[in-house]
Design a protein around this motif. Structure first.
Motif, PDB file in Angstrom:
ATOM      1  N   ALA A   1     -11.631   8.077  14.098  1.00 54.52           N
ATOM      2  CA  ALA A   1     -10.605   8.747  14.909  1.00 54.52           C
ATOM      3  C   ALA A   1      -9.211   8.653  14.295  1.00 54.52           C
ATOM      4  O   ALA A   1      -8.293   9.358  14.732  1.00 54.52           O
ATOM      5  N   ALA A   2      -9.039   7.828  13.285  1.00 55.84           N
ATOM      6  CA  ALA A   2      -7.707   7.603  12.693  1.00 55.84           C
ATOM      7  C   ALA A   2      -7.218   8.842  11.956  1.00 55.84           C
ATOM      8  O   ALA A   2      -7.895   9.323  11.041  1.00 55.84           O
ATOM      9  N   PRO A   3      -6.036   9.358  12.320  1.00 56.44           N
ATOM     10  CA  PRO A   3      -5.513  10.561  11.663  1.00 56.44           C
ATOM     11  C   PRO A   3      -5.400  10.412  10.140  1.00 56.44           C
ATOM     12  O   PRO A   3      -5.706  11.344   9.394  1.00 56.44           O
ATOM     13  N   GLU A   4      -4.963   9.231   9.676  1.00 58.18           N
ATOM     14  CA  GLU A   4      -4.808   9.045   8.234  1.00 58.18           C
ATOM     15  C   GLU A   4      -6.150   9.075   7.515  1.00 58.18           C
ATOM     16  O   GLU A   4      -6.231   9.546   6.376  1.00 58.18           O
ATOM     17  N   PHE A   5      -7.205   8.647   8.167  1.00 58.92           N
ATOM     18  CA  PHE A   5      -8.538   8.699   7.568  1.00 58.92           C
ATOM     19  C   PHE A   5      -9.045  10.129   7.543  1.00 58.92           C
ATOM     20  O   PHE A   5      -9.625  10.579   6.545  1.00 58.92           O
ATOM     21  N   LYS A   6      -8.825  10.861   8.630  1.00 58.47           N
ATOM     22  CA  LYS A   6      -9.225  12.262   8.670  1.00 58.47           C
ATOM     23  C   LYS A   6      -8.532  13.065   7.570  1.00 58.47           C
ATOM     24  O   LYS A   6      -9.144  13.881   6.897  1.00 58.47           O
ATOM     25  N   THR A   7      -7.235  12.809   7.389  1.00 54.32           N
ATOM     26  CA  THR A   7      -6.481  13.490   6.325  1.00 54.32           C
ATOM     27  C   THR A   7      -7.053  13.135   4.958  1.00 54.32           C
ATOM     28  O   THR A   7      -7.239  14.009   4.107  1.00 54.32           O
ATOM     29  N   TRP A   8      -7.344  11.866   4.756  1.00 54.17           N
ATOM     30  CA  TRP A   8      -7.899  11.418   3.475  1.00 54.17           C
ATOM     31  C   TRP A   8      -9.259  12.064   3.210  1.00 54.17           C
ATOM     32  O   TRP A   8      -9.537  12.511   2.107  1.00 54.17           O
ATOM     33  N   LEU A   9     -10.096  12.151   4.250  1.00 53.30           N
ATOM     34  CA  LEU A   9     -11.416  12.775   4.090  1.00 53.30           C
ATOM     35  C   LEU A   9     -11.299  14.226   3.653  1.00 53.30           C
ATOM     36  O   LEU A   9     -12.144  14.722   2.908  1.00 53.30           O
ATOM     37  N   LYS A  10     -10.250  14.891   4.116  1.00 54.13           N
ATOM     38  CA  LYS A  10     -10.052  16.309   3.775  1.00 54.13           C
ATOM     39  C   LYS A  10      -9.400  16.476   2.405  1.00 54.13           C
ATOM     40  O   LYS A  10      -9.075  17.571   2.011  1.00 54.13           O
ATOM     41  N   GLY A  11      -9.172  15.368   1.714  1.00 49.37           N
ATOM     42  CA  GLY A  11      -8.583  15.458   0.384  1.00 49.37           C
ATOM     43  C   GLY A  11      -7.079  15.368   0.369  1.00 49.37           C
ATOM     44  O   GLY A  11      -6.445  15.696  -0.630  1.00 49.37           O
ATOM     45  N   GLY A  12      -6.492  14.910   1.472  1.00 44.99           N
ATOM     46  CA  GLY A  12      -5.031  14.799   1.546  1.00 44.99           C
ATOM     47  C   GLY A  12      -4.513  13.488   1.029  1.00 44.99           C
ATOM     48  O   GLY A  12      -3.489  13.009   1.456  1.00 44.99           O
ATOM     49  N   ASN A  13      -5.217  12.859   0.113  1.00 42.56           N
ATOM     50  CA  ASN A  13      -4.837  11.570  -0.444  1.00 42.56           C
ATOM     51  C   ASN A  13      -3.571  11.710  -1.181  1.00 42.56           C
ATOM     52  O   ASN A  13      -3.033  11.712  -2.030  1.00 42.56           O
TER      53      ASN A  13
ATOM     54  N   LEU B   1       0.827  -1.207   0.000  1.00 44.82           N
ATOM     55  CA  LEU B   1       0.000   0.000   0.000  1.00 44.82           C
ATOM     56  C   LEU B   1       0.862   1.257   0.000  1.00 44.82           C
ATOM     57  O   LEU B   1       0.550   2.232  -0.694  1.00 44.82           O
ATOM     58  N   ALA B   2       1.947   1.255   0.754  1.00 44.05           N
ATOM     59  CA  ALA B   2       2.855   2.409   0.786  1.00 44.05           C
ATOM     60  C   ALA B   2       3.495   2.625  -0.586  1.00 44.05           C
ATOM     61  O   ALA B   2       3.558   3.762  -1.078  1.00 44.05           O
ATOM     62  N   ILE B   3       3.953   1.558  -1.214  1.00 43.13           N
ATOM     63  CA  ILE B   3       4.555   1.659  -2.543  1.00 43.13           C
ATOM     64  C   ILE B   3       3.552   2.222  -3.543  1.00 43.13           C
ATOM     65  O   ILE B   3       3.888   3.054  -4.389  1.00 43.13           O
ATOM     66  N   GLU B   4       2.316   1.775  -3.446  1.00 39.74           N
ATOM     67  CA  GLU B   4       1.266   2.214  -4.373  1.00 39.74           C
ATOM     68  C   GLU B   4       0.703   3.595  -4.012  1.00 39.74           C
ATOM     69  O   GLU B   4      -0.096   4.154  -4.766  1.00 39.74           O
ATOM     70  N   GLY B   5       1.132   4.129  -2.871  1.00 41.08           N
ATOM     71  CA  GLY B   5       0.643   5.441  -2.451  1.00 41.08           C
ATOM     72  C   GLY B   5      -0.827   5.427  -2.042  1.00 41.08           C
ATOM     73  O   GLY B   5      -1.529   6.420  -2.212  1.00 41.08           O
ATOM     74  N   ILE B   6      -1.275   4.313  -1.507  1.00 40.28           N
ATOM     75  CA  ILE B   6      -2.670   4.174  -1.092  1.00 40.28           C
ATOM     76  C   ILE B   6      -2.750   4.333   0.423  1.00 40.28           C
ATOM     77  O   ILE B   6      -2.150   3.558   1.161  1.00 40.28           O
ATOM     78  N   PRO B   7      -3.488   5.331   0.898  1.00 38.84           N
ATOM     79  CA  PRO B   7      -3.616   5.504   2.348  1.00 38.84           C
ATOM     80  C   PRO B   7      -4.411   4.352   2.955  1.00 38.84           C
ATOM     81  O   PRO B   7      -5.320   3.807   2.324  1.00 38.84           O
ATOM     82  N   PHE B   8      -4.047   4.001   4.190  1.00 39.03           N
ATOM     83  CA  PHE B   8      -4.690   2.863   4.837  1.00 39.03           C
ATOM     84  C   PHE B   8      -4.667   3.021   6.349  1.00 39.03           C
ATOM     85  O   PHE B   8      -3.925   3.834   6.899  1.00 39.03           O
ATOM     86  N   HIS B   9      -5.477   2.198   6.982  1.00 37.82           N
ATOM     87  CA  HIS B   9      -5.502   2.139   8.447  1.00 37.82           C
ATOM     88  C   HIS B   9      -5.831   0.714   8.843  1.00 37.82           C
ATOM     89  O   HIS B   9      -6.771   0.120   8.304  1.00 37.82           O
ATOM     90  N   TRP B  10      -5.053   0.163   9.748  1.00 40.59           N
ATOM     91  CA  TRP B  10      -5.356  -1.163  10.293  1.00 40.59           C
ATOM     92  C   TRP B  10      -6.405  -1.015  11.365  1.00 40.59           C
ATOM     93  O   TRP B  10      -6.282  -0.181  12.262  1.00 40.59           O
ATOM     94  N   ALA B  11      -7.435  -1.840  11.304  1.00 42.18           N
ATOM     95  CA  ALA B  11      -8.448  -1.860  12.347  1.00 42.18           C
ATOM     96  C   ALA B  11      -7.790  -2.220  13.675  1.00 42.18           C
ATOM     97  O   ALA B  11      -6.892  -3.057  13.720  1.00 42.18           O
TER      98      ALA B  11
END
Length: 90
Positions: A78-90, A40-50
């Motif tokens: 609550a996940a920071p990476e999800f919040k960033t993604w929601l704001k368009g920081g993909n 996922l990191a190589i592909e530049g895909i944001p993620f979060h482990w449950a």
């Protein structure tokens, strides 16, 4: 494929009831987690482990009960990476 079609992609990984795994299976599961993160990191895909839920919140090895799904939803929101993604920081 989704990204190539201009879709916004966020991956929420898990959960799995690790209390039901043997030691050998847990090692394989952790290796899969590490490999998934690398890809996922190589592909530049944001993620979060449950987060790992208490075993009482599962109906079986991989299906949470209602309270488990509620805990997972709160974890994702609550996940920071999800919040960033929601704001368009993909």
């Amino acid at each position: 494929t989704l990204k190539s079609e201009k879709n916004q992609v966020f991956v929420f990984l898990g959960p799995f009831n690790i209390a039901m795994l043997t030691n050998e299976s847990l090692l394989r599961y952790r290796a899969i987690q590490e490999e998934s993160e690398k890809i996922l990191a190589i592909e530049g895909i944001p993620f979060h482990w449950a987060k790992e839920l208490d075993t009482k919140l599962y109906g079986d090895e991989s299906h949470p009960l209602v309270a488990g799904y509620e805990a997972l939803a709160n974890d994702l929101l609550a996940a920071p990476e999800f919040k960033t993604w929601l704001k368009g920081g993909n």
